[in-house]
Enzyme design. Structure first.
Site, short mmCIF file in Angstrom:
data_model
loop_
_atom_site.label_atom_id
_atom_site.label_comp_id
_atom_site.label_asym_id
_atom_site.label_seq_id
_atom_site.Cartn_x
_atom_site.Cartn_y
_atom_site.Cartn_z
N ARG A 197 -7.52 -0.03 -6.68
CA ARG A 197 -7.37 1.11 -5.76
C ARG A 197 -7.88 2.21 -6.56
NH1 ARG A 197 -4.22 1.19 -0.42
NH2 ARG A 197 -6.13 2.31 0.09
N ARG A 236 0.78 -1.20 0.08
CA ARG A 236 -0.21 -0.04 -0.05
C ARG A 236 0.94 1.27 0.07
NH1 ARG A 236 2.60 1.75 3.93
NH2 ARG A 236 0.80 3.45 3.73
N GLY A 237 0.17 2.52 -0.03
CA GLY A 237 1.01 3.66 -0.13
C GLY A 237 1.30 4.07 -1.61
N ALA A 238 1.21 5.15 -2.19
CA ALA A 238 1.05 5.63 -3.64
C ALA A 238 2.09 5.17 -4.15
CB ALA A 238 0.78 7.01 -3.41
N ASP A 277 -1.58 10.43 -1.78
CA ASP A 277 -1.86 9.58 -2.78
C ASP A 277 -2.28 10.23 -4.21
OD1 ASP A 277 -3.03 8.65 0.13
OD2 ASP A 277 -2.53 6.82 -1.25
N ASN A 331 -5.26 12.66 0.98
CA ASN A 331 -4.32 11.65 1.88
C ASN A 331 -5.15 10.88 2.67
OD1 ASN A 331 -1.82 10.78 2.45
ND2 ASN A 331 -1.65 11.91 4.53
N LYS A 332 -4.69 10.11 3.37
CA LYS A 332 -5.49 9.10 4.31
C LYS A 332 -6.37 9.93 5.03
CE LYS A 332 -5.06 5.68 4.43
NZ LYS A 332 -6.13 4.84 3.86
N GLN A 358 -2.09 2.22 10.12
CA GLN A 358 -0.85 2.45 9.32
C GLN A 358 0.21 3.08 10.03
OE1 GLN A 358 -3.72 3.06 7.79
NE2 GLN A 358 -3.77 2.53 5.64
O1 MRU Z 1 -4.58 3.14 2.11
P1 MRU Z 1 -2.97 3.37 2.01
O2 MRU Z 1 -2.03 2.70 3.36
O3 MRU Z 1 -2.37 2.81 0.71
O4 MRU Z 1 -2.61 4.83 2.00
C1 MRU Z 1 -1.46 5.61 2.21
C2 MRU Z 1 -1.59 7.11 2.50
O5 MRU Z 1 -2.66 7.49 2.46
C3 MRU Z 1 -0.53 7.50 3.25
O6 MRU Z 1 -1.05 8.44 4.16
C4 MRU Z 1 0.35 8.25 2.40
O7 MRU Z 1 0.77 9.36 2.63
C5 MRU Z 1 0.37 8.19 0.92
S1 MRU Z 1 1.00 7.33 0.07
C6 MRU Z 1 2.67 7.86 0.18
#
Ligand code: MRU
Length: 373
Positions: free
Chosen positions: A98, A54-56, A252, A262-263, A211
């Site tokens: 996603r 996970r993570g962009a 993201d 973002n999250k 996370q």
């Molecule tokens: O759902 P995830 O774990 O894939 O989301 C990741 C995020 O949102 C992180 O906050 C992150 O900043 C972005 S990915 C670099």
């Protein structure tokens, strides 16, 4: 970055086997370190969708390698058109896993565009692998550069405090686990620690998937960076009490006008930072910019995940056995919005591989003039 002293990236081609891509299955962290083999595009799509990765940045790198596995799967096609049609379909399957992280679409298109006009299948396969590797290497080197630019912001605060501790609040995991190496939000922190600055990170737990509590805390611990996990609602209090010097988060998807997806919960931290006159920085490689949309709040698709992630929690019991626990009334419905959008007006600056810029169209395009239309 290091795991028990050994250097790892988050994704790589298996040594001695060109048909297998290996990842760290992040569902098991922080309690066990599990490496998973991906040898089909179905497994790759599941690994992205079910958040083994996970993570962009890492989603993008995995999609790049997924397209390479897709090229292997398309190798049975007897014409270039047939190969391309199969690969395109596989790309759509990967893209559908996603919706918010724009790196996914970007990586799939990048590999596809590189191979589509090549004649032979073997040339297409080799090029797909080469491009997947380039995406991963570029991700790692861009994150390292984000660290080099971003560290100046930490140094400035440290100097102002006479070398005193700099307290940084972060949300979710925009660390090396969310990329191929270094991370975006954490890269300036790792660089500051390497330069001997006294840094401490407030780690938001980041409900519902946790996370922060599971991953950011683990990776900061592995690199020996001082940190404290806090429940998601604590940030505002810490900011009011002068216990936070700056906020750095990842993203993201960020529009070229500076709106930041973002999250979930990031927006509330930005509001709180704004109310307390604290700088709120967003760190990103250019692969996370969306160059097509202007209005993040209206246009960025927000992923909604299953309610099980809100209702159930996973961890070790007192006997050290890993398992899941139901937190909520079994029959209560739950909503699981995975991301939110922080409008550009709440973002102090963006930290990119090319430097630091304002979160607005003019500043972003000054840094990326080739994107001007
Ligand atoms: O759902 P995830 O774990 O894939 O989301 C990741 C995020 O949102 C992180 O906050 C992150 O900043 C972005 S990915 C670099």
């Amino acid at each position: 970055m290091k795991v028990d002293g050994k250097h790892y990236r988050t994704i790589w081609l298996k040594e001695g086997d060109r048909n297998v891509v290996q990842i760290i299955d992040q569902r098991h962290l922080p309690h066990s370190f599990v490496i998973e083999d991906l040898d089909t595009t179905d497994k790759t799509a599941a690994a992205i969708g079910d958040m083994h990765v996970r993570g962009a940045g890492l989603i993008g790198a995995t999609a790049g390698y997924g397209m390479y596995l897709g090229a292997l799967e398309a190798a049975g096609e007897s014409t270039s058109e047939g190969f391309n049609a199969t690969l395109l379909k596989i790309g759509e399957k990967l893209k559908s896993t996603r919706p918010t992280a724009v790196n996914l679409r970007w990586a799939v298109d990048r590999v596809y565009n590189k191979v589509k006009d090549l004649k032979s299948n073997s040339e297409k396969i080799d090029t797909a692998l080469d491009e997947a590797r380039k995406i991963a290497d570029e991700d790692a080197s861009y994150c390292r550069m984000i660290g080099e630019h971003g560290v100046s912001l930490i140094e400035e605060i440290s100097k102002r405090k006479g070398g005193g501790r700099v307290n940084i609040l972060t949300h979710c995991n925009a660390g090396w686990l969310a990329f191929v190496d270094y991370g975006s939000a954490t890269a300036p922190v790792y660089e500051a620690a390497a330069r001997g600055l006294d840094v401490h990170v407030w780690v938001d737990e980041t409900r519902p998937w946790n996370q922060g509590a599971r991953l950011t805390a683990w990776e900061l611990g592995q690199q020996g960076v001082a940190h404290t996990i806090v429940a998601d609602n604590v940030g505002g209090h810490l900011m009011q009490q002068g216990m936070v010097d700056m906020v750095i988060v990842g993203t993201d998807r960020t529009t070229y006008t500076g709106d930041v997806a973002n999250k979930i919960g990031t927006y509330l931290k930005a509001l709180s930072a704004n109310d307390n006159n604290l700088p709120f920085y967003v760190a990103l490689p250019s692969s996370t910019f969306d160059w097509e949309i202007r209005d993040g709040v209206k246009e960025i698709p927000i992923e909604q995940r299953g309610d099980n992630e809100v209702k159930w929690i996973e961890g070790l019991d007192e006997k050290g056995k890993q398992g899941r626990l139901l937190l909520t009334p079994e029959s209560s419905p739950a909503a699981n919005y995975a991301f939110d959008v922080t409008p550009s007006r709440l973002v102090t600056a963006l930290i990119t591989e090319r430097g630091i810029c304002g979160a607005d169209e003019k500043s972003v395009l000054e840094l990326y003039p080739e994107k001007k239309r």
